[in-house]
Design an enzyme around this catalytic site. Structure first.
Site, PDB file in Angstrom:
ATOM      1  CG  MET A   1      -2.094  -0.670   1.140  1.00  0.00           C
ATOM      2  SD  MET A   1      -2.253  -1.970   2.309  1.00  0.00           S
ATOM      3  CE  MET A   1      -0.675  -2.684   2.381  1.00  0.00           C
TER       4      MET A   1
ATOM      5  CB  SER B   1      -7.190   2.290   7.828  1.00  0.00           C
ATOM      6  OG  SER B   1      -5.943   2.982   7.946  1.00  0.00           O
ATOM      7  CG  ASP B   2      -4.698   0.391   1.888  1.00  0.00           C
ATOM      8  OD1 ASP B   2      -3.506   0.655   2.115  1.00  0.00           O
ATOM      9  OD2 ASP B   2      -5.077  -0.190   0.846  1.00  0.00           O
ATOM     10  CB  CYS B   3      -1.292   3.709   3.840  1.00  0.00           C
ATOM     11  SG  CYS B   3      -0.372   2.371   4.619  1.00  0.00           S
TER      12      CYS B   3
END
Length: 787
Positions: free
Chosen positions: A1, A304-306
């Site tokens: 990510m 979370s994704d970044c």
């Protein structure tokens, strides 16, 4: 990510033997080159924090975590909500970086990993889509364990973390997707199986899994939850894309890998994706995050994704303020933010009454529970073998041989007219090797790659087999936008006995944040190949790199192109693996894990998430399960140097539900089914799916002169013409070693509830009653599921 442009972030038999051998080699090597000391541990006897209850190792991890949370101030709690968690000196807690990457080897993408002495490199295994083509569960488990050994070795010398954000188990829905290379392909069964093997191999739980309390060697993360498969296409980007998904498609296409990853693999991390699903950002989808915990039994942390929290307000404009974004995700069940958004806005959210401290405590309980299962704080773990791993356990001979084996098993032979391959090296005086990637080792890994140990280019691999080799790039680079280098390539092709052209894709064409717009070979690559075909004396061999499918119909139909091989992104041993296959040292047996579509498929909007075909609007559907159009190569396609045949497909003719229900129950349920217009049973109402399982037996014969490994693919289709039913679906696969001229019996176990069920329009799992056809190659077996 990688982060979006937002606030910067600091950033059975033989197979069982393969796994057993790898584990023995790992354990026997443990200790060689180990670091002198592990990172500081607050619960080590010499440290002052050892007296705190959270250091009492006799307590369950959850109890220890609750104790630790109770000791923290609000400000200290908030500082734990980022991937870059802050130290708490008064309790002896060290700073910790949650973000490390290990997709197909320890990768350099996350800030948790550094390549530096004493570990300047790590084994680069094939990128996932090629390993998936091997369709070999024990190979997948072995790969994950090898990566874990190297990752833990690096942690032990302070060069990596303990929490790694892999595997990527999104469905490869659209052939243009730039990150399809990271996934096991388009089939939910295959992707689910890969997820389970990766997580079990990587986490290495050595205590019995009980309520999420078992100890782990490392932590694996299932990503990206859910319906994430678009980077940048037209006006759509992954940061703002709203994936409009039917409940039916969500249940039987997008969710199964995540469910298996959690229920069977016991993954300790789940990553919520950037995209929205039906109008709600995934990290704020409380219903879907709760499904993982309450229905699937997830025990771990959700990241979370970044910068996925930041975009909820700043890009998606879903929330009205940063504080509302914080409240949305914490109350939905997200635990940690990759990025700094929670660090900057949680205190304000608390002060404004949008977030309560107990919301933060819940998140911290999950985070600390995982760290405690990893013994991050404990100091008395010298008896655990993996704590003794060190630099000598990275880039080992065994791991490099495993990388070679994985690449060889994954390579797919797509065409081989008149048995042109394998080449006989004693009959070749002069070979020409052409292509911009022939001497470029950077292409071998694809994305999420670290520093490889000993990369072998295609040129170096093939050079070892021939007395005379000429080579030319043909194109200046993979995008191939000019003909400047054509003449040299055509000239050497004209003089050579055999020509091999390496064409296809690299990371300039497909990667994170980059989808393709065409399925054709990039630029003028096709012109180069046709020019070489016109000049060469004999039919040529075409080798295709890349994770995504390409429309090479011109090559498939041209008799002057005798053989086509797909090699994906084969990892550091790719050059040798290709040479071994071309010259017959290895008999190819890979199968395509994705459908290869014609260029006309690009007329289909990539943002259309519907899996099922809709003739009323000219929509052909997606993946082999639902796609009704023409293909270049089908899912599961793959040739070999041996000819295989099947016989004696043995399976039950009837599977009855009558023993599971009373006559009254059956009558009532069938009355509902008749009212609904089809005969089916809801899976949730079947009391014992285990009782319905059955075995399928088949004999596989190798009629060739070479031993080889062959994958048996068992499909099923229902004769019940229920709207939305798959055209066919995979219900089992098994890769078996076969000896030349001999036969091998294979058994596949089928679980009707899991493998033969579909989702109805409400997203409920149902098992259709009536006739089915089991299909294996040309063999078919009729069976009935009856009441």
């Amino acid at each position: 990510m990688i982060s979006p442009p937002l606030p910067p972030h600091p950033r059975r038999g033989r197979r069982r033997h393969l796994l057993r051998l790898l584990l023995l080699l790992v354990v026997s090597a443990a200790g060689a080159g180990a670091a002198a000391a592990l990172p500081p541990r607050p619960c080590a006897p010499a440290n002052g924090a050892s007296a705190f209850p959270f250091c009492n190792a006799t307590l369950p991890a959850a109890a220890r975590a609750r104790s630790l949370v109770s000791l923290l101030s609000l400000d200290e709690k908030i500082q734990q909500l980022s991937d870059a968690a802050a130290a708490v000196p008064r309790l002896g807690l060290p700073a910790y970086e949650w973000w490390s990457e290990s997709l197909h080897g320890v990768a350099a993408n996350g800030p948790g990993v550094r390549f530096a002495p004493p570990v300047p490199a790590a084994t680069s295994f094939p990128n996932v889509v090629l390993s998936a083509a091997a369709l070999n569960r024990s190979l997948w488990r072995s790969l994950a364990r090898a990566v874990a050994v190297e990752a833990r070795s690096m942690y032990n010398v302070g060069l990596a973390g303990l929490t790694f954000w892999a595997p990527n188990i999104n469905i490869f829905r659209d052939p243009r997707w730039g990150r399809g290379q990271e996934t096991p392909g388009e089939d939910p069964l295959v992707t689910s199986a890969y997820a389970v093997e990766y997580v079990k191999g990587f986490q290495g739980e050595y205590d019995e899994y009980n309520d999420g309390g078992s100890s782990m060697m490392l932590s694996a993360c299932c990503k990206h939850y859910t319906a994430y498969d678009l980077e940048k296409w037209g006006n759509f980007t992954r940061y703002t894309f709203n994936a409009k998904v039917t409940e039916q498609d969500l249940e039987d296409t997008f969710q199964p890998p995540f469910r298996s990853c959690i229920e069977e693999g016991h993954a300790s991390c789940l990553m919520c994706a950037y995209n929205q699903v039906n109008g709600v950002p995934m990290c704020a989808r409380k219903d879907l995050l709760e499904k993982a915990r309450q229905e699937w039994g997830f025990k771990g942390y959700i990241t979370s994704d970044c910068d996925a929290v930041a975009i909820i307000y700043e890009n998606q404009t879903y929330s009205s303020s940063p504080e509302d974004s914080i409240a949305d995700v914490l109350k939905a069940g997200m635990d940690i933010n990759c990025g700094s958004y929670l660090l900057r806005h949680t205190k304000s959210a608390v002060q404004k009454g949008k977030v309560q401290e107990e919301d933060i405590d819940r998140a911290l309980l999950n985070l600390f529970s995982v760290q405690l299962r990893l013994a991050l704080f404990d100091g008395n773990e010298g008896n655990q073998w993996f704590t003794q791993l060190g630099p000598n356990n990275v880039c080992t001979k065994e791991h490099r041989e495993l990388a070679l084996e994985a690449a060889r098993q994954g390579i797919v032979l797509l065409k081989n007219d008149k048995g042109f391959l394998p080449l006989k090296k004693n009959e070749i005086g002069h070979l020409a090797l052409i292509g911009p990637a022939i001497n470029d080792t950077s292409i071998l890994g694809g994305d999420y790659t670290g520093v490889p140990c000993n990369p072998i280019s295609f040129l170096n691999g093939i050079q070892a087999y021939v007395p005379k080799l000429s080579f030319a790039v043909g194109c200046v680079d993979v995008p191939c936008n000019s003909t400047d280098k054509f003449e040299e390539a055509i000239n050497i092709a004209r003089e050579a006995d055999v020509v091999i052209v390496v064409a296809g894709l690299n990371q300039t064409e497909e990667t994170e944040d980059r989808d393709r717009v065409s399925l054709l070979l990039p630029g003028k690559q096709m012109d180069l190949i046709n020019g070489i075909v016109d000049a060469s004396k004999k039919p040529l061999v075409l080798v295709l790199t890349g994770g995504g499918p390409t429309d090479v119909s011109f090559a498939k139909e041209n008799p002057a192109i005798a053989s086509i091989l797909w090699i994906g992104y084969p990892g550091e041993a790719g050059g040798r693996a290709l040479a071994d296959v071309i010259f017959g040292e290895f008999n190819p047996g890979g199968r395509l894990p994705v459908t290869w579509y014609p260029e006309s498929f690009t007329n289909i909007p990539m943002n259309d998430m519907n899996m099922r075909a809709d003739p009323s609007r000219g929509y052909p559907g997606r993946t082999y399960r639902f796609y009704t159009g023409e293909v270049v190569f089908s899912f599961g396609y793959g040739l070999s140097y041996s000819n295989y045949s099947y016989r004696s497909l043995s399976a039950p003719e009837r599977v009855s539900l009558s023993e599971l229900f009373s006559e009254a129950d059956i009558g009532r349920k069938l009355a509902y089914a008749e009212r609904d217009g089809c005969g089916h049973m809801k899976i949730e109402e079947i009391s014992s799916c285990d009782a319905l399982r059955f075995s399928v037996h088949v004999t596989v014969s190798n009629h060739g002169s070479m031993d080889g490994s062959h994958t048996v693919l068992l499909f099923v289709r229902s004769r019940n013409n229920t709207k939305g039913s798959p055209l066919k679906q995979l219900v089992g696969f098994e890769r078996v070693h076969t000896f030349a001229g001999e036969a091998t019996e294979v058994m596949i176990t089928v679980d009707p509830c899991k493998h033969m069920s579909i989702a109805n329009s409400q997203g409920e799992r149902i098992l259709l009653l009536g006739a089915y056809v089991l299909m294996l190659g040309d063999l078919e077996h009729e069976m009935v599921i009856e009441d």
